[in-house]
Design a protein around this motif. Structure first.
Motif, PDB file in Angstrom:
ATOM      1  N   ARG A  32     -74.961  30.937 -51.196  1.00 15.91           N
ATOM      2  CA  ARG A  32     -73.570  31.395 -51.176  1.00 15.91           C
ATOM      3  C   ARG A  32     -73.194  32.060 -52.502  1.00 15.91           C
ATOM      4  O   ARG A  32     -73.738  31.743 -53.560  1.00 15.91           O
ATOM      5  CB  ARG A  32     -72.622  30.218 -50.941  1.00 15.91           C
ATOM      6  CG  ARG A  32     -72.587  29.712 -49.523  1.00 15.91           C
ATOM      7  CD  ARG A  32     -71.920  28.351 -49.442  1.00 15.91           C
ATOM      8  NE  ARG A  32     -70.640  28.314 -50.113  1.00 15.91           N
ATOM      9  CZ  ARG A  32     -69.466  28.509 -49.521  1.00 15.91           C
ATOM     10  NH1 ARG A  32     -69.438  28.745 -48.230  1.00 15.91           N
ATOM     11  NH2 ARG A  32     -68.349  28.456 -50.181  1.00 15.91           N
ATOM     12  N   GLU A 245     -73.441  33.998 -44.019  1.00 14.88           N
ATOM     13  CA  GLU A 245     -73.721  32.562 -44.029  1.00 14.88           C
ATOM     14  C   GLU A 245     -72.569  31.769 -43.426  1.00 14.88           C
ATOM     15  O   GLU A 245     -72.775  30.808 -42.689  1.00 14.88           O
ATOM     16  CB  GLU A 245     -73.970  32.095 -45.471  1.00 14.88           C
ATOM     17  CG  GLU A 245     -74.198  30.611 -45.624  1.00 14.88           C
ATOM     18  CD  GLU A 245     -75.498  30.132 -44.996  1.00 14.88           C
ATOM     19  OE1 GLU A 245     -75.528  28.985 -44.506  1.00 14.88           O
ATOM     20  OE2 GLU A 245     -76.475  30.903 -44.971  1.00 14.88           O
ATOM     21  N   ASN A 246     -71.348  32.193 -43.725  1.00 15.68           N
ATOM     22  CA  ASN A 246     -70.164  31.475 -43.239  1.00 15.68           C
ATOM     23  C   ASN A 246     -69.148  32.463 -42.674  1.00 15.68           C
ATOM     24  O   ASN A 246     -68.181  32.825 -43.361  1.00 15.68           O
ATOM     25  CB  ASN A 246     -69.526  30.671 -44.386  1.00 15.68           C
ATOM     26  CG  ASN A 246     -70.443  29.598 -44.918  1.00 15.68           C
ATOM     27  OD1 ASN A 246     -70.701  28.603 -44.256  1.00 15.68           O
ATOM     28  ND2 ASN A 246     -70.955  29.797 -46.125  1.00 15.68           N
ATOM     29  N   LYS A 251     -64.842  29.054 -39.814  1.00 14.85           N
ATOM     30  CA  LYS A 251     -63.737  28.308 -40.426  1.00 14.85           C
ATOM     31  C   LYS A 251     -62.607  28.112 -39.419  1.00 14.85           C
ATOM     32  O   LYS A 251     -62.034  27.022 -39.306  1.00 14.85           O
ATOM     33  CB  LYS A 251     -63.230  29.061 -41.661  1.00 14.85           C
ATOM     34  CG  LYS A 251     -62.188  28.306 -42.461  1.00 14.85           C
ATOM     35  CD  LYS A 251     -61.810  29.072 -43.715  1.00 14.85           C
ATOM     36  CE  LYS A 251     -60.776  28.305 -44.530  1.00 14.85           C
ATOM     37  NZ  LYS A 251     -60.377  29.051 -45.755  1.00 14.85           N
ATOM     38  N   LYS A 257     -72.411  23.786 -38.897  1.00 17.62           N
ATOM     39  CA  LYS A 257     -73.646  24.519 -38.592  1.00 17.62           C
ATOM     40  C   LYS A 257     -74.784  23.605 -38.136  1.00 17.62           C
ATOM     41  O   LYS A 257     -75.604  23.994 -37.307  1.00 17.62           O
ATOM     42  CB  LYS A 257     -74.070  25.339 -39.809  1.00 17.62           C
ATOM     43  CG  LYS A 257     -73.246  26.602 -39.992  1.00 17.62           C
ATOM     44  CD  LYS A 257     -73.690  27.413 -41.178  1.00 17.62           C
ATOM     45  CE  LYS A 257     -73.208  26.808 -42.466  1.00 17.62           C
ATOM     46  NZ  LYS A 257     -73.463  27.690 -43.628  1.00 17.62           N
ATOM     47  N   GLU A 477     -67.457  38.361 -46.756  1.00 14.50           N
ATOM     48  CA  GLU A 477     -67.874  37.027 -47.178  1.00 14.50           C
ATOM     49  C   GLU A 477     -67.440  36.753 -48.611  1.00 14.50           C
ATOM     50  O   GLU A 477     -67.018  35.654 -48.944  1.00 14.50           O
ATOM     51  CB  GLU A 477     -69.393  36.890 -47.050  1.00 14.50           C
ATOM     52  CG  GLU A 477     -69.869  35.478 -47.336  1.00 14.50           C
ATOM     53  CD  GLU A 477     -71.322  35.269 -46.988  1.00 14.50           C
ATOM     54  OE1 GLU A 477     -71.839  34.191 -47.292  1.00 14.50           O
ATOM     55  OE2 GLU A 477     -71.928  36.182 -46.408  1.00 14.50           O
ATOM     56  N   GLU A 481     -64.972  33.661 -49.450  1.00 17.02           N
ATOM     57  CA  GLU A 481     -65.326  32.587 -50.374  1.00 17.02           C
ATOM     58  C   GLU A 481     -64.334  32.509 -51.521  1.00 17.02           C
ATOM     59  O   GLU A 481     -63.978  31.437 -51.987  1.00 17.02           O
ATOM     60  CB  GLU A 481     -66.743  32.798 -50.907  1.00 17.02           C
ATOM     61  CG  GLU A 481     -67.814  32.584 -49.853  1.00 17.02           C
ATOM     62  CD  GLU A 481     -69.198  32.469 -50.460  1.00 17.02           C
ATOM     63  OE1 GLU A 481     -69.300  32.337 -51.696  1.00 17.02           O
ATOM     64  OE2 GLU A 481     -70.167  32.497 -49.702  1.00 17.02           O
TER      65      GLU A 481
END
Length: 562
Positions: A32, A245-246, A251, A257, A477, A481
């Motif tokens: 991340r 990744e996210n 969310k 995951k 992303e 983040e």
């Protein structure tokens, strides 16, 4: 300038480049942005900038005694090589062997398309492009720049090697007899790209996309590794690689995951890597096969058949945990994938038909039973979480018959007499067409076949769209983040802290005897520690201003209508 001082500066430059390349490599392996920022002592925006510059940094190889690259290449060359590398990786996923001649021909085709686009099909207003020659020298440099190893020389590859395939089948059949393998103990795994948000080309949604400049095309792609045994009664949890990744949808839907029905991994290109494949073998495949053999009272014996794609390490058995040492690996000969690989014998195509059928059924149910239009659902509510549900449903619906029949060419003795290949394919296509037409879509069998083809040949335009989408994903992303880290900090509190720091800075600079040192220390602290929070406030102010603009504009439009 002191020579030693110059040497130190050069070393610092080279070290900085190496560190940035290390950051890029770790990001592409799934780390991340926020974790990278903490480990390297930088704020997230700095790491995000490095990621955005990754293509240029990867191509940077400082020579000894030089701090800049002496020869500059054209922007068209850089773009061509980026798109070419994406195309090569896509071919690797498809299991295709590419020769030097094929790569050079594709390089020329991509460069020509870029040149035409830049000059407007002959419009010389922007000036002529320098001629590109895919010479042997360029090819060797391209391989060094990209770390490309999976290329064969001229004449070493053909579209399909039937002679090698026939010879391998004989050896394989004898191996099954000699080692006493049963159909339940032999598995095949293969990767495929899935354009999970792609509509038939003639639908109004697709047509609308072509008319909306700047809008992200609905060609978001992920890569899946699908695996099952020859008897067809053991399907393994797939490996899925995405470019985020996210994702935001995780969310919103509170996704964990570890509880997904896929092994979730991510890198900027959504490619399966050797590292990810080895992780999948040890974390998913090994435990699943061991449990399956125990449940069926079978000996601890397993053979995993793979093609020779670069993501399948030649020494894979050495990377398998001791607990799963009963797993042996056998590789198909080059250029036999399309002939022999079971997953390529309609299994992947059938999976994609089932995915499309379930997706169309969901769209039909929503348009019939809610106030949402198809366009609204597709653009605003069809996200990666919905996609994961469709993937799981499709994989579960791939039948034992399909999986078993796929071994007809490689291991006919393992195929049950009643498992005739292809009986269910036409019915799936008919259902997709019926569902599509029920939603008012103009769709026929040709459209469906285009949607579900096992390995799609990407045009230059599609490669550009994919690259733009992946770049956008990195930015999203990065923002997500940053927002996630800052979500619990009120803007008022940040402003208060910044004001206090300003007050302390003024006091120190005014009263401390070491003016130069303190000034540098304050500037460094401000940049490293507080720059992140200044950016948060600035970003929120921009968003507030944008919201106010739209609110005012909408109010004005409402007044006009009245």
């Amino acid at each position: 300038m002191d020579p030693k001082t110059g040497e130190k500066k050069r070393k610092r430059l080279i070290l900085a480049i190496e560190t940035k390349k290390e950051i890029i490599e770790r990001y592409e392996k799934g780390m991340r942005l926020s974790d990278l920022a903490k480990e390297y002592g930088r704020n997230i925006s700095t790491i995000g900038t490095i990621i955005k510059q990754k293509e240029a940094l990867k191509a940077t190889v400082p020579s000894k005694g030089l701090s800049v690259i002496s020869k500059r290449r054209s922007a068209a060359n850089d773009e061509m090589e980026r798109l070419l590398l994406m195309w090569i990786k896509d071919k690797e996923i498809a299991g295709d062997t590419v020769t030097e001649a094929i790569i050079c021909a594709k390089a020329i085709a991509i460069f020509t398309d870029i040149a035409k686009e830049d000059t407007g099909e002959g419009n010389s207003a922007q000036g002529p492009h320098p001629e590109f020659k895919a010479s042997r020298g360029w090819f060797e440099k391209f391989k060094r720049r990209t770390g490309l190893h999976s290329v064969v020389r001229h004449g070493e590859a053909s579209s399909a090697d039937h002679e090698a395939a026939a010879e391998f089948v004989q050896k394989f059949t004898q191996l099954m007899i000699d080692e006493d393998y049963g159909a339940q103990q032999v598995f095949n795994c293969d990767e495929t790209g899935l354009f999970w948000k792609k509509m038939p080309r003639r639908t109004f949604i697709t047509m609308e996309e072509k008319k909306m400049p700047g809008h992200k095309p609905m060609k978001d792609r992920l890569t899946l590794a699908l695996c099952a045994n020859a008897s067809g009664d053991c399907k393994i949890k797939p490996l899925l690689v995405y470019h985020s990744e996210n994702p935001r949808a995780f969310k919103a839907h509170k996704i964990i995951k570890e509880k997904l029905n896929v092994l979730w991994r991510a890198n900027a290109k959504a490619w399966v890597t050797r590292q990810y494949f080895v992780e999948w073998v040890n974390l998913v495949f090994g435990p699943a096969v061991k449990g399956y053999l125990e449940e069926n009272n079978l000996p601890y014996k397993c053979l995993l058949i793979l093609d020779n794609a670069p993501v399948h390490p030649p020494g894979l058995e050495d990377d398998i945990l001791e607990e799963f040492s009963f797993i042996k690996v056998l590789y198909l000969p080059p250029n036999t994938t399309s002939i022999l690989q079971p997953m390529d014998q309609q299994v992947i195509a059938n999976f994609k038909k089932l995915y499309t059928k379930n997706l169309f059924r969901r769209c039909f149910d929503i348009t019939e039973n809610t106030q949402l239009t198809l366009r609204e659902f597709w653009k605003e509510h069809f996200d990666i979480v919905v996609c994961l549900k469709m993937i799981d449903m499709a994989w579960q619906e791939v039948t034992t018959r399909s999986l078993n029949a796929a071994w007809t060419k490689l291991w006919p003795d393992a195929v049950a007499p009643l498992h005739v290949e292809g009986l269910e394919v036409d019915s799936e296509v008919d259902q997709i067409i019926s569902l599509g037409q029920g939603m008012g879509l103009e769709v026929d069998e040709e459209d469906i076949n285009e949607l579900i083809q096992e390995h799609e040949e990407l045009s230059t335009k599609e490669l550009q769209e994919l690259e733009a989408m992946q770049h956008t994903a990195v930015q999203e992303e990065f923002r997500d983040e940053e927002e996630e880290d800052a979500a619990i900090i009120p803007s008022a509190q940040i402003k208060d802290i910044l004001a206090k720091f300003h007050e302390v800075s003024e006091f120190v600079e005014k009263n401390h005897p070491e003016k130069v040192l303190t000034s540098r220390a304050i500037a460094h602290y401000d940049d490293v520690c507080l720059g992140h929070f200044r950016q948060i406030v600035k970003s929120r102010q921009k968003q507030t201003s944008l919201d106010q603009y739209f609110k005012k504009r909408d109010a004005g439009n409402t007044a006009k209508d009245q």
